[in-house]
Design a protein around this motif. Structure first.
Motif, PDB file in Angstrom:
ATOM      1  N   MET A 268       4.444 -19.853   2.200  1.00  0.00           N
ATOM      2  CA  MET A 268       3.606 -20.814   3.011  1.00  0.00           C
ATOM      3  C   MET A 268       2.406 -21.371   2.296  1.00  0.00           C
ATOM      4  O   MET A 268       2.076 -22.539   2.409  1.00  0.00           O
ATOM      5  CB  MET A 268       2.949 -20.089   4.274  1.00  0.00           C
ATOM      6  CG  MET A 268       2.195 -20.826   5.406  1.00  0.00           C
ATOM      7  SD  MET A 268       2.033 -19.728   6.794  1.00  0.00           S
ATOM      8  CE  MET A 268       0.709 -18.791   5.934  1.00  0.00           C
TER       9      MET A 268
ATOM     10  N   LEU B 218       3.588 -24.142  -0.113  1.00  0.00           N
ATOM     11  CA  LEU B 218       3.880 -25.312   0.574  1.00  0.00           C
ATOM     12  C   LEU B 218       2.489 -26.100   0.895  1.00  0.00           C
ATOM     13  O   LEU B 218       2.499 -27.187   1.065  1.00  0.00           O
ATOM     14  CB  LEU B 218       4.824 -24.986   1.907  1.00  0.00           C
ATOM     15  CG  LEU B 218       6.015 -24.670   1.711  1.00  0.00           C
ATOM     16  CD1 LEU B 218       6.874 -24.556   2.806  1.00  0.00           C
ATOM     17  CD2 LEU B 218       6.986 -25.332   0.698  1.00  0.00           C
ATOM     18  N   GLY B 219       1.675 -25.218   1.400  1.00  0.00           N
ATOM     19  CA  GLY B 219       0.122 -25.644   1.812  1.00  0.00           C
ATOM     20  C   GLY B 219      -0.377 -26.423   0.552  1.00  0.00           C
ATOM     21  O   GLY B 219      -1.013 -27.506   0.657  1.00  0.00           O
TER      22      GLY B 219
ATOM     23  N   TRP C 293      10.607 -30.986   5.324  1.00  0.00           N
ATOM     24  CA  TRP C 293       9.805 -29.902   5.415  1.00  0.00           C
ATOM     25  C   TRP C 293       8.200 -30.044   5.814  1.00  0.00           C
ATOM     26  O   TRP C 293       7.742 -29.259   6.444  1.00  0.00           O
ATOM     27  CB  TRP C 293       9.984 -28.798   4.195  1.00  0.00           C
ATOM     28  CG  TRP C 293       9.292 -29.591   2.885  1.00  0.00           C
ATOM     29  CD1 TRP C 293       9.964 -30.090   2.046  1.00  0.00           C
ATOM     30  CD2 TRP C 293       8.022 -29.472   2.644  1.00  0.00           C
ATOM     31  NE1 TRP C 293       8.850 -30.733   0.927  1.00  0.00           N
ATOM     32  CE2 TRP C 293       7.594 -29.994   1.355  1.00  0.00           C
ATOM     33  CE3 TRP C 293       6.735 -28.756   3.056  1.00  0.00           C
ATOM     34  CZ2 TRP C 293       6.441 -30.288   0.753  1.00  0.00           C
ATOM     35  CZ3 TRP C 293       5.468 -28.997   2.316  1.00  0.00           C
ATOM     36  CH2 TRP C 293       5.293 -29.467   1.349  1.00  0.00           C
ATOM     37  N   ARG C 294       7.836 -31.282   5.243  1.00  0.00           N
ATOM     38  CA  ARG C 294       6.290 -31.645   5.499  1.00  0.00           C
ATOM     39  C   ARG C 294       6.211 -31.687   7.074  1.00  0.00           C
ATOM     40  O   ARG C 294       5.011 -31.255   7.567  1.00  0.00           O
ATOM     41  CB  ARG C 294       5.928 -32.949   4.855  1.00  0.00           C
ATOM     42  CG  ARG C 294       6.238 -32.712   3.578  1.00  0.00           C
ATOM     43  CD  ARG C 294       6.204 -34.246   2.613  1.00  0.00           C
ATOM     44  NE  ARG C 294       6.489 -34.037   1.313  1.00  0.00           N
ATOM     45  CZ  ARG C 294       7.615 -33.978   0.744  1.00  0.00           C
ATOM     46  NH1 ARG C 294       8.701 -33.747   1.450  1.00  0.00           N
ATOM     47  NH2 ARG C 294       7.532 -33.687  -0.647  1.00  0.00           N
TER      48      ARG C 294
ATOM     49  N   TYR D 290       6.145 -28.295   8.596  1.00  0.00           N
ATOM     50  CA  TYR D 290       4.951 -27.477   8.130  1.00  0.00           C
ATOM     51  C   TYR D 290       3.633 -28.105   9.170  1.00  0.00           C
ATOM     52  O   TYR D 290       2.933 -27.146   9.904  1.00  0.00           O
ATOM     53  CB  TYR D 290       4.323 -28.025   6.707  1.00  0.00           C
ATOM     54  CG  TYR D 290       3.413 -26.953   6.234  1.00  0.00           C
ATOM     55  CD1 TYR D 290       3.629 -25.903   5.444  1.00  0.00           C
ATOM     56  CD2 TYR D 290       1.959 -27.438   6.787  1.00  0.00           C
ATOM     57  CE1 TYR D 290       2.534 -25.079   5.015  1.00  0.00           C
ATOM     58  CE2 TYR D 290       1.039 -26.586   6.087  1.00  0.00           C
ATOM     59  CZ  TYR D 290       1.194 -25.480   5.346  1.00  0.00           C
ATOM     60  OH  TYR D 290       0.130 -24.801   4.896  1.00  0.00           O
TER      61      TYR D 290
ATOM     62  N   SER E   2       4.128 -26.716  12.478  1.00  0.00           N
ATOM     63  CA  SER E   2       3.580 -25.191  12.755  1.00  0.00           C
ATOM     64  C   SER E   2       2.223 -25.144  12.783  1.00  0.00           C
ATOM     65  O   SER E   2       1.840 -24.400  13.658  1.00  0.00           O
ATOM     66  CB  SER E   2       4.277 -24.542  11.279  1.00  0.00           C
ATOM     67  OG  SER E   2       3.517 -23.226  11.277  1.00  0.00           O
TER      68      SER E   2
ATOM     69  N   MET F  96       7.386 -22.756  10.675  1.00  0.00           N
ATOM     70  CA  MET F  96       7.071 -22.430   9.100  1.00  0.00           C
ATOM     71  C   MET F  96       8.114 -22.005   8.449  1.00  0.00           C
ATOM     72  O   MET F  96       8.540 -22.347   7.306  1.00  0.00           O
ATOM     73  CB  MET F  96       5.729 -21.528   8.937  1.00  0.00           C
ATOM     74  CG  MET F  96       5.351 -21.255   7.471  1.00  0.00           C
ATOM     75  SD  MET F  96       4.804 -23.119   6.794  1.00  0.00           S
ATOM     76  CE  MET F  96       3.337 -23.184   7.859  1.00  0.00           C
TER      77      MET F  96
ATOM     78  N   ALA G 177      10.435 -24.991   7.745  1.00  0.00           N
ATOM     79  CA  ALA G 177       9.755 -25.722   6.591  1.00  0.00           C
ATOM     80  C   ALA G 177       9.938 -25.054   5.197  1.00  0.00           C
ATOM     81  O   ALA G 177      10.257 -25.752   4.359  1.00  0.00           O
ATOM     82  CB  ALA G 177       8.081 -25.601   6.740  1.00  0.00           C
TER      83      ALA G 177
ATOM     84  N   HIS H  86      12.208 -26.782   2.519  1.00  0.00           N
ATOM     85  CA  HIS H  86      11.709 -27.003   1.173  1.00  0.00           C
ATOM     86  C   HIS H  86      12.629 -26.359   0.127  1.00  0.00           C
ATOM     87  O   HIS H  86      12.964 -26.899  -0.916  1.00  0.00           O
ATOM     88  CB  HIS H  86      10.129 -26.436   1.066  1.00  0.00           C
ATOM     89  CG  HIS H  86       9.732 -26.444  -0.388  1.00  0.00           C
ATOM     90  ND1 HIS H  86       9.902 -25.575  -1.326  1.00  0.00           N
ATOM     91  CD2 HIS H  86       9.049 -27.549  -0.726  1.00  0.00           C
ATOM     92  CE1 HIS H  86       9.340 -26.085  -2.208  1.00  0.00           C
ATOM     93  NE2 HIS H  86       8.816 -27.348  -2.114  1.00  0.00           N
TER      94      HIS H  86
END
Length: 148
Positions: free
Chosen positions: A64, A67-68, A113-114, A117, A120, A136, A139, A143
């Motif tokens: 997580m 990805l952030g 995936w964005r 995210y 989420s 999430m 996502a 990804h």
């Protein structure tokens, strides 16, 4: 940084607990009584489930966070500008309105995936933590699929 230190501390305590529990389980397994042996096996099972759960949650958190960071570097991370109550809680009406935007985005781009995210984040701001975690996980999966 404080959250990361807390996670490391809790994980370290879990590992110490696991070591002590395994040591205890070995003692139970070496005892001649059947009940003690069953108890030893049960303790080992509980430790295994606990360590698996810890690993799964840490892996989820690391994915997580990755990805952030990626989304932030792309400029796609939404700003945390929702109004808050004096106690610091997010205003539910504003969060629900923002959620509708994120939901429409995810419906328009279900393989991105964005968008999942951000969805989420919308679920989380609206107070629906279980759906936030599911979104999430989606996502993270999308990804991973896109990088193969």
């Amino acid at each position: 940084m404080r959250t990361k230190l807390s996670v490391v501390a809790i994980a370290a305590l879990m590992v110490v607990f696991a070591i002590l529990a395994i040591w205890s389980a070995i003692g139970f397994l070496q005892a001649p009584q059947l009940v003690a042996k069953v108890l030893g096996v049960a303790v080992l099972g509980i430790v295994a489930v606990g360590l698996w759960t810890l690993w799964r949650e840490v892996r989820f958190g690391l994915a997580m966070e990755k990805l952030g960071r990626t989304l932030e570097s792309e400029g796609g991370l939404p700003e945390d500008d929702l109004p808050r109550t004096p106690a610091g809680r997010i205003d539910r009406t504003a969060a629900d309105a923002q959620f509708q935007v994120f939901r429409a985005e995810a419906e328009a781009a279900p393989d991105d995936w964005r968008s999942w995210y951000r969805l989420s984040l919308g679920y989380d701001a609206s107070g629906d933590r279980s759906r936030a975690r599911r979104a999430m996980r989606d996502a993270i999966r999308l990804h991973a699929d896109s990088t193969r």
